[in-house]
Design a protein around this motif. Structure first.
Motif, short mmCIF file in Angstrom:
data_model
loop_
_atom_site.label_atom_id
_atom_site.label_comp_id
_atom_site.label_asym_id
_atom_site.label_seq_id
_atom_site.Cartn_x
_atom_site.Cartn_y
_atom_site.Cartn_z
N GLU A 149 0.79 -1.24 0.00
CA GLU A 149 0.00 0.00 0.00
C GLU A 149 0.82 1.29 0.00
O GLU A 149 0.59 2.16 -0.83
CB GLU A 149 -0.99 0.01 1.15
N PRO A 150 1.80 1.43 0.91
CA PRO A 150 2.57 2.69 0.85
C PRO A 150 3.25 2.89 -0.49
O PRO A 150 3.35 4.03 -0.96
CB PRO A 150 3.61 2.53 1.97
N ARG A 180 -9.22 7.59 0.06
CA ARG A 180 -8.75 6.21 0.05
C ARG A 180 -8.91 5.57 1.43
O ARG A 180 -9.28 4.41 1.55
CB ARG A 180 -7.29 6.16 -0.39
N VAL A 188 2.19 1.75 -3.45
CA VAL A 188 1.16 2.07 -4.45
C VAL A 188 0.73 3.52 -4.30
O VAL A 188 0.66 4.27 -5.28
CB VAL A 188 -0.05 1.12 -4.29
N VAL A 189 0.46 3.92 -3.06
CA VAL A 189 -0.04 5.27 -2.82
C VAL A 189 1.02 6.31 -3.22
O VAL A 189 0.69 7.36 -3.76
CB VAL A 189 -0.43 5.43 -1.34
N ARG A 222 -11.24 2.48 1.30
CA ARG A 222 -10.51 1.22 1.29
C ARG A 222 -10.29 0.64 2.69
O ARG A 222 -10.17 -0.57 2.84
CB ARG A 222 -9.16 1.43 0.60
N LEU A 242 -0.21 7.21 7.60
CA LEU A 242 1.25 7.29 7.48
C LEU A 242 1.73 6.80 6.12
O LEU A 242 2.75 7.24 5.62
CB LEU A 242 1.90 6.46 8.58
N SER A 243 0.99 5.85 5.53
CA SER A 243 1.37 5.35 4.22
C SER A 243 1.16 6.40 3.15
O SER A 243 1.58 6.21 2.01
CB SER A 243 0.56 4.11 3.86
N GLY A 244 0.48 7.48 3.49
CA GLY A 244 0.25 8.55 2.53
C GLY A 244 -1.10 8.49 1.84
O GLY A 244 -1.32 9.16 0.84
N CYS A 245 -2.01 7.67 2.38
CA CYS A 245 -3.33 7.55 1.75
C CYS A 245 -4.11 8.86 1.87
O CYS A 245 -4.04 9.54 2.90
CB CYS A 245 -4.15 6.47 2.44
#
Lengths: 335, 384
Positions: free
Chosen positions: A122-123, B289, A125-126, B293, B282-285
């Motif tokens: 996920e990180p 999203r 892809v984003v 998601r 933190l993943s940047g979503c």
């Protein structure tokens, strides 16, 4: 050497108690209160303290997951400091490529609806790190680094044990190759036999990738195992900060002394001699005046109740916030 | 929900070591796990099947029913249900089911038309017969019926007829379509409103949350039946059947959404602080999203359970309104409309078959409850 992260006068305040028609807060809780701290590159800085002392909040505030009410956090990127306060949401998302977090509860930190491969990807892809094949390749590489096997990647989190889940969470945090990782009690939810494996994984990854950790813990044995320096927190403030050895051998703050004496010993013949702090932990919403520890301190003097001690460097590299730090001889965990 | 196909359907035998052995549940998606758990709930499966059959039959009401809902068989008005047989009076078996002929005669004393069964004559039932013309879903014309009688002077009323000689079987089919679709559209509207307003309240919090929550509390504090009555009575009498149908659905949905909005809000507020949502941030979503998601999927199954459970309430509400004469009106037939004509003692005594729609309502509501029960158990498939 310039520190990787500079934290200056950080405050985090939460509104508590609501009243009125639309709920105006009636009181505020200062979870983190005026903390200044440097974190150096490639070091592991431990953060210890009892529950409710603000460790997790400080960790989240450093990443700006929780907006600080005051103070600033700066990250050194390409020889320049970036003040996280100046960033908007989009820029923060970009800075998070360099700062990640491993959470305490591996049962809550993984989305149960995603396969391990999707979670780690996920990180990537984003943040648009390459096309599908590149990403899958990177996922497999980082998963392998964290001790996961390729044929496990198609499974869902519920098929894994706590230790394996924590490996997945670490792999996700590492996917973007960050420099700095906040680990919020990453092993406290695991079996003791698994804890060592995960701690060794943290060390191994640090050596391989040159990572910097802020390692939050309440288990002192864990801290002794992985940390280079340790900061002790009490009621939202840092009371002592120095190298791990010094914290254990020669603590300078009465609260640290009390913590150290509480470490259980495996030798049944040895008498435990805990230096107990009397009284209850004060309500963090209404902290005591002067030194926040004075209500439980064995060495309290009238002066302590009025003036708040500053965190100052007593010996080189040894910071203590205690009026009597230089006059007291305190007992460490190990003689 | 697909059935039992998994990516790794091969349960590795023999050579499998501890690491490589893959349990089927390890790689199953959430919906697969839910389905496997749901499957074990026999009553829920039964309820689901009953509802599926009802839905399919009523969807093709024009084709399945031998008559249109307004068509009258004047000579068999108030007629009893006609049973079909395979074995005739002489004990010989017929592969093709048949009904005995009915003869209408006026009673010389009471002067009432009375029909008697004539066991000497049989009217065989044919399948896929060409009979009355209809317009399927108002789109295309046809005259093909699933079953009926070849001779158009004969008649076939499996569940009898009403006061005017209209076929109850066909009318129940059409009524099922109306009532189930009101339930579905009503639940759908309530779902949209609930998820939007509850979502806004839960995601943004603060002032917006306060306003929406007070609105919900206000709506919920109004007694429902008088409110429905007032709203339904406010509909202009000259509106077409379709307009009435749509507005009744909207009225029911307007009240039904509050419960759902609260659930959505509560779930979102709780999820906002979940560690996997923080990790996604933190993943940047982006916000979108994270919501679509990470947050929505983790409570969608609960929402669907809620919807299934609220379905019968909407159906019952519509039935109640129509029964009181304030909801649907002829020429639309719904369960409530059919029961409305069975209101007086006379028809209950003389024509008990007019109460069959009531039986259908009971079956449908019970089936929904069983289904909802099974879905509630399946919604959290990770617990054993």
């Amino acid at each position: 050497m310039e520190p990787l992260i500079k934290i200056r006068d950080l405050d985090v305040t939460f509104p508590i108690g609501k009243s009125g028609f639309f709920g105006k807060p009636t009181a505020y809780l200062q979870a983190v209160s005026g903390i200044s701290l440097d974190i150096h590159k490639r070091e592991t800085l431990g953060l210890v303290g009892e529950s409710g002392s603000g460790k997790t909040t400080l960790g989240r505030a450093i990443l700006h997951l929780e907006k600080p009410t005051r103070g600033k956090v700066e990250l050194r990127l390409d020889d320049e400091y970036v003040d996280l306060e100046d960033l908007n949401t989009k820029e923060l998302r970009k800075i998070w490529r360099h700062m990640q977090m491993v959470f305490q509860d591996p049962y809550a930190s993984l989305n149960p609806r995603m396969t391990v491969r999707e979670i780690i990807a996920e990180p990537l892809v984003v943040n648009r790190k390459g096309n599908k094949n590149d990403i899958l390749e990177k996922v497999e590489k980082v998963a392998e680094m964290c001790g996961l096997q390729r044929d496990q990647l198609g499974r869902y989190p519920h098929a894994f044990s706590g230790g394996q889940r924590q490996r997945i969470a670490i792999a996700r945090a590492l996917a973007l190759m960050p420099q700095f990782i906040v680990s919020d009690e990453p092993v406290s939810a695991l079996d003791v036999s698994i804890q060592a494996q995960i701690l060794n994984l943290f060390k191994e990854l640090q050596n391989k990738l040159g990572l910097t950790y802020l390692f939050i813990a309440h288990d002192l044995a864990t801290v002794a195992h992985v940390c280079d320096r340790v900061a002790v927190m009490y009621l939202g403030q840092i009371v002592e900060l120095t190298e791990t050895e010094k914290i254990f051998y020669s603590p300078k703050h009465p609260y640290t002394e009390a913590l150290m004496s509480a470490i259980p010993d495996i030798d049944p013949d040895r008498k435990m001699n805990p230096v107990l702090s009397s009284g209850e932990r004060p309500n963090p919403a209404n902290p005591p005046s002067g030194c926040r520890f004075h209500t439980r301190c064995r060495y309290v003097e009238p002066h302590c109740k009025e003036v708040q001690p500053e965190l100052s460097e007593i010996v080189e590299g040894h910071f203590v916030a205690c009026h009597r730090a230089e006059s007291l001889t305190l007992q460490g965990a190990i003689e | 929900m697909s059935t039992t196909t998994t990516a790794t359907g091969t349960l590795s035998v023999g050579v499998a070591t501890r690491e490589t052995k893959v349990k089927r549940t390890d790689t199953a998606t959430h919906w697969q796990l839910m389905w496997w758990k749901f499957r074990n709930h026999k009553m829920a499966l039964l309820g689901g099947s009953i509802l599926a059959i009802m839905a399919i039959l009523s969807l093709f009401a024009e084709f399945v029913g031998p008559y249109t809902p307004q068509e009258r068989t004047a000579k068999y008005a108030q007629g009893r249900p006609m049973g079909f047989h395979f074995i005739d009076a002489e004990n010989s078996f017929h592969l093709r089911p048949f009904v005995y002929a009915r003869v209408a005669k006026r009673n010389k004393v009471t002067l009432r038309m009375e029909t008697t069964v004539d066991k000497t004559e049989m009217w065989p039932i044919s399948f896929f017969v060409r009979a009355d013309k209809y317009k399927m879903w108002g789109l295309f014309e046809s005259d093909l019926h699933l079953f009926g009688l070849e001779n158009n002077r004969h008649f076939l009323h499996l569940l009898g007829t009403d006061q005017l000689g209209r076929d109850m079987f066909s009318r129940v089919l059409y009524a099922t379509r109306t009532s189930l679709s009101i339930g579905a559209i009503g639940v759908g509207l309530a779902f949209l409103l609930g998820i939007t307003l509850g979502g806004i309240a839960g995601y943004f919090g603060g002032m917006v949350d306060g306003v929406i929550m007070r609105l919900i509390e206000f709506i919920r504090s109004i007694p429902t039946l008088p409110l429905w009555l007032a709203l339904a009575a406010a509909l202009p009498r000259e509106w077409t059947a379709l307009q009435v149908y749509l507005s009744i659905t909207a009225i029911l949905a307007l009240i039904g959404w509050t419960h759902l909005a609260r659930r959505v809000r509560g779930k979102l507020l709780a999820l906002r602080e979940e560690e996997f949502v923080l990790a996604a941030r933190l993943s940047g979503c982006s916000h979108a999203r994270i919501v679509t998601r990470h947050m929505l999927p983790s409570f969608m199954s609960y929402m669907i359970v809620d919807l299934t459970i609220s379905f019968p309430y909407i159906i019952m509400a519509e039935t109640a309104l129509s029964f009181l004469g304030l909801g649907m009106r002829e020429p639309i037939v719904s369960w409530g409309v059919l029961l409305y004509s069975a209101q007086n003692i006379r028809s209950m005594v003389l024509m008990p078959w007019l109460l069959i729609p009531g039986l259908v309502v009971i079956i449908a509501v019970i089936a929904f409850n069983f289904l909802g029960d099974g879905m509630r158990d399946a919604a959290d498939p990770y617990t054993k």
